[in-house]
Design a protein around this motif. Structure first.
Motif, PDB file in Angstrom:
ATOM      1  N   ARG A  44      79.193 -91.707  -0.794  1.00 47.08           N
ATOM      2  CA  ARG A  44      79.166 -91.372  -2.218  1.00 47.08           C
ATOM      3  C   ARG A  44      80.250 -92.047  -3.058  1.00 47.08           C
ATOM      4  NH1 ARG A  44      75.725 -86.402  -3.286  1.00 47.08           N
ATOM      5  NH2 ARG A  44      74.702 -86.108  -1.301  1.00 47.08           N
TER       6      ARG A  44
ATOM      7  N   THR B 218      78.851 -93.209  -6.499  1.00 46.90           N
ATOM      8  CA  THR B 218      78.300 -92.210  -7.423  1.00 46.90           C
ATOM      9  C   THR B 218      78.531 -92.575  -8.883  1.00 46.90           C
ATOM     10  OG1 THR B 218      78.561 -90.440  -5.812  1.00 46.90           O
ATOM     11  CG2 THR B 218      78.454 -89.785  -8.118  1.00 46.90           C
TER      12      THR B 218
ATOM     13  N   VAL C 173      74.523 -89.479 -14.393  1.00 41.22           N
ATOM     14  CA  VAL C 173      73.371 -89.644 -15.272  1.00 41.22           C
ATOM     15  C   VAL C 173      73.379 -88.473 -16.249  1.00 41.22           C
ATOM     16  CG1 VAL C 173      70.846 -89.665 -15.423  1.00 41.22           C
ATOM     17  CG2 VAL C 173      71.999 -90.857 -13.549  1.00 41.22           C
TER      18      VAL C 173
ATOM     19  N   ARG D  23      74.554 -85.234 -13.966  1.00 37.24           N
ATOM     20  CA  ARG D  23      74.321 -85.111 -12.524  1.00 37.24           C
ATOM     21  C   ARG D  23      74.734 -86.400 -11.829  1.00 37.24           C
ATOM     22  NH1 ARG D  23      69.045 -87.420 -11.439  1.00 37.24           N
ATOM     23  NH2 ARG D  23      68.092 -87.955 -13.421  1.00 37.24           N
ATOM     24  N   GLU D  24      75.059 -86.254 -10.574  1.00 33.70           N
ATOM     25  CA  GLU D  24      75.476 -87.389  -9.767  1.00 33.70           C
ATOM     26  C   GLU D  24      74.268 -88.101  -9.190  1.00 33.70           C
ATOM     27  OE1 GLU D  24      78.644 -86.483  -6.849  1.00 33.70           O
ATOM     28  OE2 GLU D  24      78.529 -84.455  -7.692  1.00 33.70           O
ATOM     29  N   VAL D  25      74.326 -89.432  -9.190  1.00 32.57           N
ATOM     30  CA  VAL D  25      73.298 -90.231  -8.533  1.00 32.57           C
ATOM     31  C   VAL D  25      74.015 -91.340  -7.769  1.00 32.57           C
ATOM     32  CG1 VAL D  25      71.280 -91.722  -8.836  1.00 32.57           C
ATOM     33  CG2 VAL D  25      71.581 -89.737 -10.318  1.00 32.57           C
ATOM     34  N   ARG D  26      73.583 -91.575  -6.547  1.00 30.00           N
ATOM     35  CA  ARG D  26      74.178 -92.620  -5.710  1.00 30.00           C
ATOM     36  C   ARG D  26      73.557 -93.965  -6.053  1.00 30.00           C
ATOM     37  NH1 ARG D  26      72.922 -89.277  -0.525  1.00 30.00           N
ATOM     38  NH2 ARG D  26      71.362 -88.548  -1.989  1.00 30.00           N
ATOM     39  N   SER D  27      74.383 -94.868  -6.531  1.00 27.81           N
ATOM     40  CA  SER D  27      73.888 -96.134  -7.065  1.00 27.81           C
ATOM     41  C   SER D  27      73.606 -97.190  -6.005  1.00 27.81           C
ATOM     42  CB  SER D  27      74.873 -96.690  -8.094  1.00 27.81           C
ATOM     43  OG  SER D  27      76.094 -97.066  -7.490  1.00 27.81           O
TER      44      SER D  27
ATOM     45  N   THR E  75      69.798 -96.225  -5.046  1.00 25.18           N
ATOM     46  CA  THR E  75      68.846 -95.935  -6.124  1.00 25.18           C
ATOM     47  C   THR E  75      68.594 -97.225  -6.890  1.00 25.18           C
ATOM     48  OG1 THR E  75      69.788 -93.714  -6.285  1.00 25.18           O
ATOM     49  CG2 THR E  75      68.329 -94.418  -8.060  1.00 25.18           C
TER      50      THR E  75
ATOM     51  N   TYR F 289      65.076 -97.320 -11.839  1.00 23.59           N
ATOM     52  CA  TYR F 289      65.038 -95.867 -12.001  1.00 23.59           C
ATOM     53  C   TYR F 289      65.827 -95.461 -13.248  1.00 23.59           C
ATOM     54  CZ  TYR F 289      66.434 -91.008 -11.384  1.00 23.59           C
ATOM     55  OH  TYR F 289      66.681 -89.675 -11.595  1.00 23.59           O
TER      56      TYR F 289
END
Length: 185
Positions: free
Chosen positions: A53, A56, A59, A66-70, A73, A77
């Motif tokens: 992570r 991270t 978004v 919220r967290e998104v793993r780049s 992803t 998206y």
């Protein structure tokens, strides 16, 4: 399409600044767009599998921050979305120089939370999301440590800075009015 690589236009907002449309390969991950197209290298590529992570980003959409793993992803998206990277937290002047760190960043420094710093961008974003959520839904003081643990536990630190990360986030939460409720007597 060039050299057999299929590209698609991508427009997104990063740290309050609109970018695009950029012609981005359809299978490119966001971390590569941040690094190679936008010059934002603060987001770290660690394990490449979304486990550590360090990659991270935040978004901001109808689901809240919220967290998104780049690293796992795809960039597309994020089409039309607003994201924040670690570079977007500090206040900067017109030249881009840092004027003031965010409360989380300052607390991490004050608590000597990191050693190598590689995981720090992910922890900064996780802590930021947590504190923003606490503004909307404060927790009882007795639940604070468990709440911090739930938010930070998915993030890995190879240098074992966990205790200081947790202490720093707890200090910010307790020092920020409205994030923590007193327990009922």
């Amino acid at each position: 399409m060039s050299d057999g690589i299929v590209t698609l236009p991508l427009s997104l907002t990063v740290n309050g600044r609109a970018h695009g449309p950029l012609q981005v390969p359809e299978d490119m991950m966001l971390i590569d767009v941040l690094h190679e197209y936008l010059g934002l290298t603060g987001t770290r590529f660690g394990c490449g599998q979304g486990v550590c992570r360090a990659c991270t980003v935040i978004v901001d959409d109808e689901h809240g921050p919220r967290e998104v793993r780049s690293c796992i992803t795809g960039a597309h998206y994020f089409a039309g979305k607003r994201i924040r990277t670690v570079e977007g937290h500090a206040q900067r002047d017109d030249t881009g120089a840092i004027v003031q760190l965010s409360p989380v960043q300052q607390a991490f420094l004050d608590h000597y939370s990191f050693q190598c710093g590689y995981c720090t961008p992910g922890f900064v974003n996780a802590a930021t999301v947590l504190l923003e959520r606490l503004r909307k839904a404060p927790v009882a003081k007795s639940e604070l440590e468990a709440t911090i643990t739930d938010a930070l536990d998915p993030h890995l630190c190879r240098c074992t800075g966990y205790v200081r990360y947790y202490q720093a986030v707890k200090a910010v939460a307790l020092a920020t009015p409205g994030l923590v409720r007193e327990d009922a007597p």
